[in-house]
Write a protein that holds these residues in place. Structure first.
Motif, mmCIF file in Angstrom:
data_model
loop_
_atom_site.group_PDB
_atom_site.id
_atom_site.type_symbol
_atom_site.label_atom_id
_atom_site.label_comp_id
_atom_site.label_asym_id
_atom_site.label_seq_id
_atom_site.Cartn_x
_atom_site.Cartn_y
_atom_site.Cartn_z
ATOM 1 N N GLY A 35 1.394 -11.619 -7.854
ATOM 2 C CA GLY A 35 2.646 -11.014 -8.285
ATOM 3 C C GLY A 35 3.786 -12.017 -8.361
ATOM 4 O O GLY A 35 4.918 -11.649 -8.599
ATOM 5 N N LEU A 36 3.485 -13.286 -8.138
ATOM 6 C CA LEU A 36 4.529 -14.308 -8.147
ATOM 7 C C LEU A 36 4.276 -15.251 -9.307
ATOM 8 O O LEU A 36 3.398 -16.089 -9.266
ATOM 9 N N ALA A 37 5.047 -15.121 -10.360
ATOM 10 C CA ALA A 37 4.800 -15.899 -11.570
ATOM 11 C C ALA A 37 5.643 -17.161 -11.658
ATOM 12 O O ALA A 37 5.501 -17.923 -12.579
ATOM 13 N N MET A 38 6.533 -17.400 -10.683
ATOM 14 C CA MET A 38 7.413 -18.563 -10.729
ATOM 15 C C MET A 38 8.154 -18.605 -12.075
ATOM 16 O O MET A 38 8.166 -19.629 -12.761
ATOM 17 N N SER A 39 8.742 -17.506 -12.454
ATOM 18 C CA SER A 39 9.453 -17.401 -13.729
ATOM 19 C C SER A 39 10.505 -18.494 -13.833
ATOM 20 O O SER A 39 11.251 -18.739 -12.889
ATOM 21 N N THR A 40 10.551 -19.145 -15.004
ATOM 22 C CA THR A 40 11.404 -20.319 -15.182
ATOM 23 C C THR A 40 12.184 -20.233 -16.476
ATOM 24 O O THR A 40 11.637 -19.908 -17.520
ATOM 25 N N ASP A 41 13.470 -20.544 -16.399
ATOM 26 C CA ASP A 41 14.323 -20.686 -17.578
ATOM 27 C C ASP A 41 14.693 -22.161 -17.686
ATOM 28 O O ASP A 41 14.930 -22.821 -16.675
ATOM 29 N N VAL A 50 18.005 -28.415 -17.561
ATOM 30 C CA VAL A 50 18.197 -27.704 -16.305
ATOM 31 C C VAL A 50 17.145 -26.603 -16.255
ATOM 32 O O VAL A 50 17.065 -25.766 -17.149
ATOM 33 N N MET A 51 16.322 -26.643 -15.203
ATOM 34 C CA MET A 51 15.279 -25.631 -14.998
ATOM 35 C C MET A 51 15.700 -24.764 -13.820
ATOM 36 O O MET A 51 16.081 -25.282 -12.773
ATOM 37 N N GLU A 52 15.617 -23.454 -14.005
ATOM 38 C CA GLU A 52 15.884 -22.515 -12.921
ATOM 39 C C GLU A 52 14.624 -21.684 -12.714
ATOM 40 O O GLU A 52 14.185 -20.979 -13.615
ATOM 41 N N MET A 53 14.046 -21.809 -11.520
ATOM 42 C CA MET A 53 12.765 -21.174 -11.219
ATOM 43 C C MET A 53 12.933 -20.185 -10.070
ATOM 44 O O MET A 53 13.508 -20.515 -9.040
ATOM 45 N N GLU A 54 12.398 -18.980 -10.263
ATOM 46 C CA GLU A 54 12.456 -17.953 -9.222
ATOM 47 C C GLU A 54 11.390 -18.218 -8.159
ATOM 48 O O GLU A 54 10.200 -18.300 -8.476
ATOM 49 N N LEU A 55 11.828 -18.353 -6.918
ATOM 50 C CA LEU A 55 10.939 -18.511 -5.770
ATOM 51 C C LEU A 55 11.477 -17.657 -4.615
ATOM 52 O O LEU A 55 11.817 -18.178 -3.552
#
Length: 143
Positions: A35-41, A50-55
Motif C-alpha cells: 500500500g506504499l507506492a512512494m508517490s513522487t512529484d 525538485v522531487m517530492e516523495m511521500e514517505l
C-alpha cells in the motif's frame, strides 16, 4: 413487464462474471508494495529538479538516499510492532512494515549538489537539471 424479466434474467447471468472481475466494494485492490507506492512529484525550480516523495510514517533516520552510476535511489525501512506486543488482538492490519525502495535515472550529475530534506512525511530532493560540466580541452602551445 417482459423487458424487466429479461433484464433481471440477464443480470442474474452476469452476476458470477461481475463477482469475478469486481471485488466486493469494501475490499482493497491487490498491491505488491504494502500500500506504499512512494508517490513522487517532480518539477523544475530555478534550474534544479525538485522531487517530492511521500514517505508517511517513516523516521528521517530510516531513510537512505544514494547516488551511483546516474541513479538516485531512495530506500526506507519501517519496523513492525515489537515482538513482545502480543497482547493486541489484531483484526485487520493495513499499515506497511518493512523496506521499500525506488530508483530514478537522473544522468551524470554532480552528486555534491544533491540536497535532501524530510518534513511531515515528505522527502524533498533537489539537484541541478543540467549534466555535470565536462572538463574543457585545454590547448597547450607548442614552442
Amino acid at each position: 413487464m417482459k423487458f424487466q424479466l429479461a433484464n433481471a434474467h440477464m443480470n442474474s447471468l452476469l452476476d458470477p462474471l461481475l463477482d469475478f472481475f469486481a471485488p466486493d466494494f469494501f475490499e482493497d485492490a491487490p498491491s505488491n508494495d504494502g500500500g506504499l507506492a512512494m508517490s513522487t512529484d517532480v518539477h523544475l525550480e530555478d534550474g534544479n529538479y525538485v522531487m517530492e516523495m511521500e514517505l508517511p510514517g517513516f523516521r528521517k533516520e530510516d531513510i537512505r538516499v544514494s547516488f551511483k552510476d546516474g541513479y538516485l535511489t531512495i530506500k526506507a525501512t519501517r519496523e513492525g510492532p515489537a515482538k513482545g506486543d502480543g497482547n493486541k488482538n489484531v483484526v485487520r492490519r493495513e499499515r506497511f512494515y518493512g523496506a521499500v525502495s525506488r530508483s530514478f535515472y537522473v544522468g551524470d550529475i554532480d552528486e555534491t549538489k544533491i540536497k535532501a530534506s524530510y518534513q511531515d512525511g515528505i522527502l524533498t530532493l533537489s539537484f541541478p537539471s543540467g549534466r555535470k560540466e565536462e572538463p574543457k580541452d585545454h590547448l597547450i602551445a607548442i614552442e
